[in-house]
Design an enzyme around this catalytic site. Structure first.
Site, mmCIF file in Angstrom:
data_model
loop_
_atom_site.group_PDB
_atom_site.id
_atom_site.type_symbol
_atom_site.label_atom_id
_atom_site.label_comp_id
_atom_site.label_asym_id
_atom_site.label_seq_id
_atom_site.Cartn_x
_atom_site.Cartn_y
_atom_site.Cartn_z
ATOM 1 C CE1 TYR A 128 -2.442 -32.979 23.553
ATOM 2 C CE2 TYR A 128 -2.296 -33.105 25.939
ATOM 3 C CZ TYR A 128 -2.115 -33.683 24.677
ATOM 4 O OH TYR A 128 -1.594 -34.941 24.592
ATOM 5 C CD GLU A 157 -5.164 -33.904 20.505
ATOM 6 O OE1 GLU A 157 -6.399 -33.825 20.660
ATOM 7 O OE2 GLU A 157 -4.503 -34.913 20.784
ATOM 8 C CG ASP A 166 14.064 -35.038 3.290
ATOM 9 O OD1 ASP A 166 14.388 -33.959 3.840
ATOM 10 O OD2 ASP A 166 14.114 -36.144 3.871
ATOM 11 C CB THR A 199 15.290 -31.196 9.973
ATOM 12 O OG1 THR A 199 16.443 -31.012 9.160
ATOM 13 C CG2 THR A 199 14.901 -32.656 9.969
ATOM 14 C CE LYS A 225 19.078 -33.181 9.955
ATOM 15 N NZ LYS A 225 18.717 -34.271 9.014
ATOM 16 N NE ARG A 281 16.777 -32.956 17.741
ATOM 17 C CZ ARG A 281 17.938 -32.863 17.088
ATOM 18 N NH1 ARG A 281 18.843 -31.998 17.464
ATOM 19 N NH2 ARG A 281 18.196 -33.644 16.073
#
Ligand SMILES: *Cc1c(COP(=O)(O)O)cnc(C)c1O
Length: 424
Positions: free
Chosen positions: A57, A59, A203, A229, A232, A238
């Site tokens: 974790y 955060e 984008d 992203t 691609k 991903r």
């Protein structure tokens, strides 16, 4: 932790899932993947994706976490940030977005209030769901105006963009697309944004790899925010990244976490770092150039077979085949190609009269097969195989012949170099 022992463990402990993954590996090996948004990651990226950082974790951000024990995830996130800033010559980067849609959402939240107006590219002309589609949160929370492409050239209609900007005074303009085969003129969007005092978000999800290597102009110098992203053309795991100017850093970070995400996927951040190093290498630059050359070879072959391409060709990694002159639907052609072992997606063409589940087009892209090593002769051959299927939609002998050719090509370019898990 070598893949070997863990795969043996998976095989023994959960043969059901192991077997499904094995079949997916075989699918990726035995079909020709022409889905423009997909790629094959390298074994190092795959290894990092499956690493123990999935247990952690974290955060917050490096040096400012809500949990202890973050020294090594801090280190890897810092490496990822440094590398992506270097790659795109950007001031600041957030490498935590779980997806491109999340990255866009964070920028929308940080620049707009609910009900504010923004302008994006029409989904049916090549835009993305997260650019204001009524079924996406971007279209639910905000007032959206759009621009598309012109009917005659199928290129971005800047007159329409100027007109809508003047009339509706959007606070934000999004440029970038999911199904646009041509170079995007980011400077023109900057002019439009400046004329109405709008913030500019580029984008570049699809073309990030091409931008990284200078094979498509970069929006970074002229944009307030750049999202993309990582999976691609950039050929990473991903996920997504937000680049911005220094004065937007705090807001972007705040809206990713705690705004719309919780703990980051640190194994994915590690894999992003590995992919960014690959993208900085000379080999990746050569890859980008081959991606474009292969797309253009495929486009020319399809045209020589009497197929119509939206805008008449491609400048990048993808093309849209307009099947209306063949009286065929995207759905039927994509399904028939799939049966032959050629995987692509049905896609609406600009001014399509068919529904998104049927469509009049297919979208084809070269990134995945270029990673696999295919070159000009292969893309010419594949273009002709696609032409054969389209010209003989109901001929099972043709289907069988194409299946044989696909098997031959796949065998000539094994994915063994990827060392997909089942092979380790
Ligand atoms: C693929 C894509 C996205 C979103 O990607 P996800 O990771 O699937 O959310 C966003 N914008 C554009 C232009 C895209 O092509």
């Amino acid at each position: 932790m070598s893949g070997k022992s863990s795969n043996v463990l998976l095989k023994n402990s959960d043969p059901e899932v192991f077997d499904i993954i094995r079949k997916e590996n075989e699918r990726q090996e035995n079909t020709l993947i022409l889905i423009a948004s997909e790629n094959y990651v390298s074994q190092p990226v795959l290894e990092a994706s499956g690493c123990t950082m999935t247990n952690k974790y974290a955060e917050g951000y490096p040096g400012k976490r809500y949990y202890n024990g973050c020294q090594w995830v801090d280190a890897v996130e810092t490496v990822a940030i440094d590398r992506i800033k270097q790659l795109f010559k950007a001031d600041v980067a957030n490498v935590q977005p779980h997806s491109g849609t999340q990255a866009n959402m964070a920028v929308l939240l940080s620049t707009l209030s609910p009900g504010d107006c923004f302008m994006g590219m029409n989904l049916s002309h090549g835009g993305h769901l997260s650019h204001g589609s009524p079924v996406n949160i971007s279209g639910i929370y905000y007032k959206v105006v759009s621009y598309g492409v012109t009917k005659d050239t199928n290129r971005i209609d800047f007159d329409e963009a100027w007109k809508n900007a003047k009339e509706h005074k959007p606070k934000l303009i999004i440029c970038g697309a999911s199904a646009y085969p041509r170079t995007i003129d980011f400077a023109k969007f900057r002019e439009i944004a400046d004329s109405v005092g709008a913030v500019l978000l580029a984008d570049i999800a699809h073309i990030a790899g091409l931008v990284a290597t200078g094979d498509h102009p970069s929006p970074v110098p002229v944009s307030d925010y750049v999202t993309f992203t990582t999976h691609k053309t950039l050929r990473g795991p991903r996920g997504a990244v937000i680049l911005s100017k220094l004065d937007h850093e705090k807001a972007v970070n705040k809206f990713i976490f705690p705004g719309i995400q919780g703990g980051p996927l640190m194994h994915t951040v590690a894999a992003k770092a590995v992919a960014f190093k690959e993208a900085l290498s000379p080999g990746f630059s050569a890859y980008s150039k081959r991606v474009i050359a292969n797309a253009q070879t495929l486009a020319e072959t399809l045209q020589s077979r009497g197929l119509a391409l939206v805008s008449g060709g491609t400048d990048n990694h993808l093309m849209l085949v307009d099947l209306r002159n063949k009286n065929l639907t995207g759905r039927d052609v994509a399904n028939r190609l799939d049966a032959a072992g050629i995987t692509c997606n049905k896609n609406g063409v600009p001014f399509d009269d068919k529904s998104p589940m049927v469509t009049s087009g297919i979208r084809l892209g070269s990134p995945a097969l270029t990673t696999r090593g295919l070159g000009a002769d292969d893309f010419t051959r594949i273009g002709n195989l696609i032409g054969d299927i389209i010209d003989n939609m109901n001929d099972d002998a043709v289907l069988a012949r194409v299946q044989g050719a696909v098997a031959e090509i796949c065998a000539a370019y094994p994915t063994a170099f990827l060392r997909l898990p089942e092979r380790v």
